[in-house]
Design a protein around this motif. Sequence first.
Motif, PDB file in Angstrom:
ATOM      1  N   LEU C 227       0.822  -1.213   0.000  1.00 30.25           N
ATOM      2  CA  LEU C 227       0.000   0.000   0.000  1.00 30.25           C
ATOM      3  C   LEU C 227       0.855   1.262   0.000  1.00 30.25           C
ATOM      4  O   LEU C 227       0.573   2.228  -0.712  1.00 30.25           O
ATOM      5  N   ALA C 230       2.295   2.043  -3.278  1.00 32.82           N
ATOM      6  CA  ALA C 230       1.310   2.685  -4.154  1.00 32.82           C
ATOM      7  C   ALA C 230       1.199   4.171  -3.829  1.00 32.82           C
ATOM      8  O   ALA C 230       1.134   5.018  -4.726  1.00 32.82           O
ATOM      9  N   GLY C 231       1.189   4.494  -2.534  1.00 40.20           N
ATOM     10  CA  GLY C 231       1.116   5.898  -2.121  1.00 40.20           C
ATOM     11  C   GLY C 231       2.322   6.687  -2.608  1.00 40.20           C
ATOM     12  O   GLY C 231       2.192   7.819  -3.073  1.00 40.20           O
ATOM     13  N   PHE C 234       1.865   7.516  -6.150  1.00 38.83           N
ATOM     14  CA  PHE C 234       0.964   8.649  -6.339  1.00 38.83           C
ATOM     15  C   PHE C 234       1.723   9.968  -6.191  1.00 38.83           C
ATOM     16  O   PHE C 234       1.471  10.929  -6.910  1.00 38.83           O
ATOM     17  N   LEU C 235       2.669  10.009  -5.264  1.00 39.35           N
ATOM     18  CA  LEU C 235       3.405  11.247  -5.029  1.00 39.35           C
ATOM     19  C   LEU C 235       4.584  11.407  -5.986  1.00 39.35           C
ATOM     20  O   LEU C 235       5.342  12.366  -5.888  1.00 39.35           O
ATOM     21  N   ILE C 237       7.221   9.442  -6.224  1.00 42.10           N
ATOM     22  CA  ILE C 237       8.504   8.989  -5.693  1.00 42.10           C
ATOM     23  C   ILE C 237       8.492   7.480  -5.507  1.00 42.10           C
ATOM     24  O   ILE C 237       9.209   6.943  -4.687  1.00 42.10           O
ATOM     25  N   GLY C 247       1.403  -0.355  -8.051  1.00 43.45           N
ATOM     26  CA  GLY C 247       1.134   0.987  -7.514  1.00 43.45           C
ATOM     27  C   GLY C 247       1.394   2.056  -8.562  1.00 43.45           C
ATOM     28  O   GLY C 247       0.623   3.003  -8.718  1.00 43.45           O
ATOM     29  N   LEU C 250      -1.412   1.935 -11.080  1.00 48.70           N
ATOM     30  CA  LEU C 250      -2.630   2.555 -10.555  1.00 48.70           C
ATOM     31  C   LEU C 250      -2.486   4.078 -10.564  1.00 48.70           C
ATOM     32  O   LEU C 250      -3.409   4.813 -10.924  1.00 48.70           O
ATOM     33  N   SER C 251      -1.305   4.514 -10.180  1.00 50.08           N
ATOM     34  CA  SER C 251      -1.061   5.943 -10.127  1.00 50.08           C
ATOM     35  C   SER C 251      -1.119   6.562 -11.532  1.00 50.08           C
ATOM     36  O   SER C 251      -1.711   7.633 -11.732  1.00 50.08           O
ATOM     37  N   GLY C 268      -5.708  -1.700  -9.387  1.00 50.43           N
ATOM     38  CA  GLY C 268      -6.361  -1.383  -8.115  1.00 50.43           C
ATOM     39  C   GLY C 268      -6.869  -2.647  -7.447  1.00 50.43           C
ATOM     40  O   GLY C 268      -6.632  -2.889  -6.257  1.00 50.43           O
ATOM     41  N   ILE C 271      -3.948  -4.846  -6.205  1.00 55.05           N
ATOM     42  CA  ILE C 271      -3.398  -4.375  -4.932  1.00 55.05           C
ATOM     43  C   ILE C 271      -4.378  -4.692  -3.803  1.00 55.05           C
ATOM     44  O   ILE C 271      -4.019  -5.268  -2.774  1.00 55.05           O
TER      45      ILE C 271
END
Lengths: 528, 317, 299
Positions: C227, C230-231, C234-235, C237, C247, C250-251, C268, C271
């Motif tokens: 998880l 994946a976050g 999104f950012l 990095i 991830g 998904l991003s 999605g 994950i």
Amino acid sequence: MNRSTLARITLAALTALALTVSGTVAAQQDVPQGGTLTVAWPEAVNNIDLAYIAGWVAFGAAHHLTDPLIQLDAEGQPQPWLAESWEVSDDAMVYTLFLRDDVTFHDGARFDAEAVRANIQRTLDDPDAMQHARFTETIGSVDVVDDFTVQITLQELDASFLFDVLAHWQVRPISPNDIPNRSAATMTQGYAGTGPFKFESFVADDSFTLVKNEDYWRGAPNIDRVVFRFLPELSVHTVELLAGSVDVSTSLIIDDIALLESRGLEIITAPAVGVNMLTMNVARGFTAELAVRQAIRHAVNRQEIVDSVLSGFGELSRAGVPEGTVLYSEHVSTVDYDPELAGRILDEAGWVMGADGVRSRDGVALRPHFLNPPGGHAANAEIVQEQLRLVGIDTRFEVAEGGTYGPRWREGDYELSMTAQGGTNWGSFIGGSVHPDDFWTVNQIRFSEDPELLAVADELREIIGEARSTVDLDERRETWARGQQLFQDYALAYWLWHAPTVTALQPWVQGYDFYNRTLFLHDAYIDR
Amino acid sequence: MSTYLIKRLLMVFPTVFGAVTLVFFAIHLAPGDPIALYIPPDFPVDASPERIAELRARVGLDRPLHVQYVSFIAGIFQGDLGTSLHHRNPVAVGLLERLPATLELGILSLAIAVVLGVTVGIVSAIRRGTWLDNVAMTLALFGVSIPNFWLGMLLMQLVGLHWPILPPSGFGGSIFTAEGLRFALLPAITIGISGAGGLARYTRSSMLDVLNEDYVRTARSKGLSERIVVYKHALRNALIPIITLLGLSFGSMLSGAVIVETVFGWPGLGRYLVTGISNRDFPVVQGVVLVIAVGFVLANLITDLIYGFVDPRIRYE
Amino acid sequence: MSESVSPATGGDALRQSLQYRFWREIRGNRMAFASAIYLVLIVLVAIFGPIVYDVDPRLQTLANRLQPPSWEHPFGTDQFGRDVLSRILHGARISLFVGFAGAVGGVVFGTIIGLATGFWAGSWFDHLAMRIVDVMYAFPGILLAILIAAVLGPSLFNVIVALSIWGIPTLSRIVRGVVLSLREQEFIIASHSIGAGSARIMFRHLVVNAVGPIIVYATLSVAGSILTAAGLGFLGIGVPPPTPEWGAMLSDARNAIFRAPYLSYFPGAAIFLTVLAVNFVGDALRDAFDPRSEVRRMT
């Protein structure tokens, strides 16, 4: 010519300008009045005071507070604005501006020659001013001739002074009463300009709100209030547009445009000063070799990228300048997509295709380092990476994190890099783009160890010096063209395409102007 | 107990000091140069090496790192967290502007997590072993298994666009106004759902433990109705350990906010931090970490103290 | 923090009882059983999927971009016309590796620190290490991983490093707690008195006794790592392109959320289901190793 004749001519020119650039201007008197226009903005604005470091994001929202002395139109031609006319001395060292006499600042102060002087002086005095050094090097003195005439004497000839300085947003006047209180630390606080909208509020990372200036010299705007909402996620722009909670977005996901159009939103495109390019480090590694650079340019199928990922929103670039703009020259050669030619060039240079699909020479595999900025360009770069793989160039692909890209690119920590450059006007843009010593120099040519390339760099420096002192526009265009041709001959970079700004508006938004990446809301109105 | 309290309070300082020091050196030594902020890559500005040096000196980045560190630490004690390189205003001001938005979002998320989590947990415990229990616990795990930015986007599409009940994104002022609350609900639900999952599972097991305690059995054997047993005796005792979990939940929700704030355009500390990191805006990153570290360490401390207070078996050394 | 202590019995007997409890728990819990089967399947898919379904996950066909699922492309194609099924299959290798390696890194370092500090509790080493752990604890949740990933720069390896460091503080505290409570128990004191060496004591008794909480935490941190990765994606990095990490997929898919929603559904769901399954198994393990759950079963 007396003042009133001049004013009438200027007015005619203004009307003509408005008609040519927008085509959507409606008669001012019978359009609906009032309402709030909400604009989705792609990044949080950190500055609304344009004297300080401000990019397009800040300018696009904040320009409504102020007016330029001279406006550059969609073709990059200077047009009268706060200065209703100007004179340039024969040696191009003295600029005399004749100002409008019917303009007041939002705080009631009169706009006059003294205000212009104080504003230019401000950018000379404040070391945080955006183009500080450029201005201090060029401007000798600013003198008030009479109430509405100001004279600027240069200390150094600068042929593009009008474009780069007088039309620059850094010298858009703000009220002289505000100037003593301004600094970089107050750059998100309100001030009195002359623009069609006045400052209402600024909420960091959230929104910037303007209200209509009833006393605007070109007539009060139709809309009461404009709200710029800072929404960093572009998919959220689509959601908000579809939900009807946002009226305008100038930053769209290209793949969503068809959907937005089918839901009744109006899509407008406008050319923007700038170019997407594949930069190549001529001073390092594989790309120091001319054959490799040439092969890379022939291997990249930019038309395919424009047609697919960009949904056709892009015009292939001849040499960094789009057709129809003041500095476009047909005398610069162009580069064609030809993967077979790319392969032949590499074969002749001794790069032999291996069994794994990667070329090598003397046991060294052809794997240049492909450094890319985060964001949209990285997606295009992924395609270029694949296109290069097909001719046997296996790039080591990297997307730099946030703020690390700029410094690494500047220091030459790359062999290939996908990037976009832009500017306020084509003159300063192409000047910066081919400049061998510029901070954002695109090819590291000054660090090359190849005497031939160093000679090219010297030639480029000469061309830039010549262009800066060539006042005649046609002559200057051909001077720049010689610089651009050097880029083509030595494959110093690959100018790929000019991407327009694409904007979506709700059908009830009418009367806007849009050019130079900038949305002009003075004449806009909401008709539900 | 009071010596312990003083000792623990004193320990807050070295911990926060360590966190800030760690961040200071990590971000200063990381690749990237904040001066790039003043030289937009897609934009021609004056950027001669002299100008760069001048800008660097103006923001104090030309000083040796240890000097910058000492002046940073000294500044903290004077309430001066430095000046943002990107926003150009004092970091203390930037933090104060954004702290309420993050705290309010955190409070609302926590409220949602508690209401959802505790209810589901209690129902689950009372109806243990039934299909209801299974469904509830499966749902609770759903909440902690989904990437929160994706959940946020799905919710935004569903509740913001497909059934336009709530505004898809943005900030409407304080959550204690109707308009502010409407805007805060979607991000708060997004953060709250993951918190609720953990709380529901914890509540269930806490309730089950209590329901087996002697006094609950005694209450039952006295013939008290199940309802009174559950709500008067069991729940009150089961809630005590749950309360201690709240402090920790608040911290994890704060970190959930880092991503969710970006999705929903929420003007809080999370976005301040994320843009601060990618801009290499050193003072901002240090300032946000300072605030979060202080808040989180204090929350942990309070949690520990409450835990010790309600459970005498824990002894403080 | 769990301070649970398993009844101290001899090593082999204990191991047997753990296994017994684990299997009893898994079999008794349908969701956990199904999850365990799912996880076995997903590992098989990661190993054999790309071999069976032999499509290049990097091959772009721009003319075919953003195609919905079809016979030719069962999961459709992405923004570059790449086959999504192939990317999900290759992505299983990457994502499971990231989740597993991130968890293992945290477990290994966390266990070492926890054991050492617990064993030499009160020493200067204990104080120093625990202060450092305290400092790491001052960063809630994903924040520490964000800072580390941003500082190191985006790469597969750096994401794993960030996830590993992220796991250290919790695990070292858990293990230290177990060690501390065991230290005072009779069999350890007895081992000391018969002259057993420190290392022997530690690994014969302490590791065996701490293994329950470690396994529970390690399992749950595989979920947390996937998880968090994946976050980070999104950012911007996370694992960089063109690596088909779930991830990152998904991003990337969030920019096609309207034009091609299925692009986010597949990674999605991959994950979500994997993390869910890991959590179910982790929960079952927790019940198996937590003696308090014995009480629950008796009612």
